[in-house]
Design an enzyme around this catalytic site. Structure first.
Site, PDB file in Angstrom:
ATOM      1  N   LYS A   1       0.866  -1.187   0.000  1.00 13.09           N
ATOM      2  CA  LYS A   1       0.000   0.000   0.000  1.00 13.09           C
ATOM      3  C   LYS A   1       0.898   1.231   0.000  1.00 13.09           C
ATOM      4  CE  LYS A   1      -4.483   1.015   0.474  1.00 13.09           C
ATOM      5  NZ  LYS A   1      -5.619   0.337  -0.149  1.00 13.09           N
TER       6      LYS A   1
ATOM      7  N   GLY B   1     -23.244   4.520   4.401  1.00 11.98           N
ATOM      8  CA  GLY B   1     -22.352   5.142   3.421  1.00 11.98           C
ATOM      9  C   GLY B   1     -22.725   4.768   2.002  1.00 11.98           C
ATOM     10  N   VAL B   2     -23.297   5.751   1.271  1.00  9.56           N
ATOM     11  CA  VAL B   2     -23.638   5.487  -0.130  1.00  9.56           C
ATOM     12  C   VAL B   2     -22.762   6.354  -1.044  1.00  9.56           C
ATOM     13  CG1 VAL B   2     -25.891   4.390  -0.178  1.00  9.56           C
ATOM     14  CG2 VAL B   2     -25.765   6.813   0.363  1.00  9.56           C
ATOM     15  N   GLY B   3     -21.451   6.124  -0.920  1.00  9.97           N
ATOM     16  CA  GLY B   3     -20.476   6.775  -1.801  1.00  9.97           C
ATOM     17  C   GLY B   3     -20.317   5.911  -3.049  1.00  9.97           C
TER      18      GLY B   3
ATOM     19  N   VAL C   1     -18.855   2.915  -3.655  1.00  8.82           N
ATOM     20  CA  VAL C   1     -19.220   1.496  -3.549  1.00  8.82           C
ATOM     21  C   VAL C   1     -20.671   1.352  -3.069  1.00  8.82           C
ATOM     22  CG1 VAL C   1     -18.737  -0.705  -2.408  1.00  8.82           C
ATOM     23  CG2 VAL C   1     -16.849   0.810  -3.040  1.00  8.82           C
TER      24      VAL C   1
ATOM     25  N   TYR D   1     -23.286   3.213  -3.173  1.00  4.75           N
ATOM     26  CA  TYR D   1     -24.347   3.555  -4.123  1.00  4.75           C
ATOM     27  C   TYR D   1     -24.520   2.448  -5.174  1.00  4.75           C
ATOM     28  CZ  TYR D   1     -27.114   6.005  -7.595  1.00  4.75           C
ATOM     29  OH  TYR D   1     -28.105   6.329  -8.493  1.00  4.75           O
TER      30      TYR D   1
END
Ligand SMILES: NC(=O)c1ccc[n+]([C@@H]2O[C@H](COP(=O)([O-])OP(=O)(O)OC[C@H]3O[C@@H](n4cnc5c(N)ncnc54)[C@H](O)[C@@H]3O)[C@@H](O)[C@H]2O)c1
Length: 357
Positions: free
Chosen positions: A80, A180-182, A184, A186
């Protein structure tokens, strides 16, 4: 700042720091393991409060990538990169090209891609300096934004969990609460509505919530209520650490399947969930869709090939749940054991590799 004394240092193979003062680049690359192949993991661009915080994050995330790749059956190791700073202020062509040269200096031991704070377009600039950058736009022959692939993998993992919960892999009528609907969350909500599941969402960003409610016809609750919503499955798709000693007693779900990395604050939380009768699908197993997608770029990307392997997450999740049951351990422990067994079995394979002199 110390590396070897960090509680997140887990026999990492290599941790390297680099700076380019002219562009403001301050970056750390952590290679946790190359036992199964070159380490692959995205570049996180984030305004860390301190270098210690950035180091802890890169060490933790790179170890997670080793597990994710191994559990997914990929011939890749875990690595990473983090870049310290505000991406909205610092991004420039020079910064990305300096970063690309830094990645290139590792000779392919670390392969980068996009992550929080970075985009497919950024990867195009990195790629001008190194062939070891993937996740470039589809128009450039890359695999593009990994988020829909991650959401597709979540659906596969969810089918395995649904089969466990109610003896049916069909998702119709399954009640799923998404935190969380960002990018991914959404895409996942969209797939779920297409599968006729019942979806409840929450997001701290009102615009994100409104978009999901308006475009997908899902219900919403305030962010502080999403964990306690009465549902079959809770899907954490925001940040990690949300499942902990304080939140477990208030959870309203029977199972957890989500994309957020490091959902459990500590390993002990896997035991707490089991004691509360909540089935936990390990994050690094069910959120591997994006990694699998980008890994296909290494051999020439085709969507059909990538999606076929991503759909295999259903079988992989079912296997982990079986191993957990058979061995009397938590699914998290089972997933770590499955990943480690693969590293031990295949990672030591070097019989016919030519000797380098
Ligand atoms: N993008 C991928 O392909 C991918 C792959 C593997 C894992 N992940 C992980 O999945 C998670 C989501 O990734 P993403 O790309 O969708 O990120 P994103 O930033 O696009 O979306 C995250 C959403 O969560 C919301 N949020 C933040 N804190 C919240 C809270 N406390 N309550 C409710 N909502 C909150 C944000 O407003 C945002 O809309 C991250 O943890 C990421 O590391 C992403």
């Amino acid at each position: 700042m110390t590396v070897f004394d960090s509680i997140h240092y887990q026999d990492h193979e290599q941790v390297v720091f680099a700076a380019d003062p002219a562009s403001g680049l301050n970056t750390i690359i952590a290679i946790h393991s190359t036992a199964l192949g070159p380490s692959l993991g995205g570049t996180r661009f984030y305004p860390y409060a301190s270098e210690e915080e950035a180091l802890a994050d890169v060490l933790r995330l790179s170890q997670g990538m080793t597990l994710k790749a191994a559990a997914s059956g990929l011939d890749l190791g875990g690595g990473k990169a983090v870049i310290i700073g505000d991406p909205t202020e610092l991004k420039s062509e020079r910064l990305w090209r300096a970063f690309g040269q830094f990645v290139d200096s590792l000779g392919g031991r670390y392969i980068t891609a996009e992550d929080v704070g970075t985009t497919t377009e950024d990867m195009e600039l990195v790629r001008r300096e190194t062939r070891w950058a993937f996740g470039t736009p589809m128009s450039e022959g890359g695999s593009g934004d990994p988020s829909p692939a991650t959401a597709r993998g979540l659906i596969a993992g969810l089918r395995a969990v649904s089969a466990r919960l109610r003896g049916d892999r069909d998702l119709a009528g399954l009640r799923v609460a998404i935190e969380g609907v960002g990018k991914v969350g959404y895409a996942y909500a969209r797939f779920l509505t297409e599968a006729r599941a019942e979806v409840i969402v929450a997001d701290i960003d009102d615009a994100a919530t409104e978009r999901a409610v308006r475009d997908l016809g899902v219900k919403s609750v305030p962010p502080e209520d999403i964990l306690s919503v009465d549902c079959d499955v809770l899907s954490p798709c925001a940040l990690g650490g949300g499942i902990n000693a304080e939140t477990i007693p208030i959870l309203g779900c029977s199972a957890i399947v989500g994309s957020a990395n490091n959902q459990l604050a500590t390993d002990q939380d896997a035991v707490r969930l089991a004691e509360a009768g909540i089935l936990y699908a390990p994050d690094f197993v069910v959120n591997a869709g994006g990694l699998i997608n980008v890994s296909h770029e290494l051999r020439g990307y085709t969507e059909a090939g990538a999606f076929h392997q991503i759909d295999g997450i259903e079988k992989a999740t079912a296997r982990i749940l079986d191993v957990a049951e058979a061995e009397g351990v938590t699914p998290n422990q089972a997933a770590i054991a499955v990943a480690q067994r693969r590293i031990d079995a295949v990672g030591g394979l070097h019989r016919f590799r030519p000797l380098r002199v």
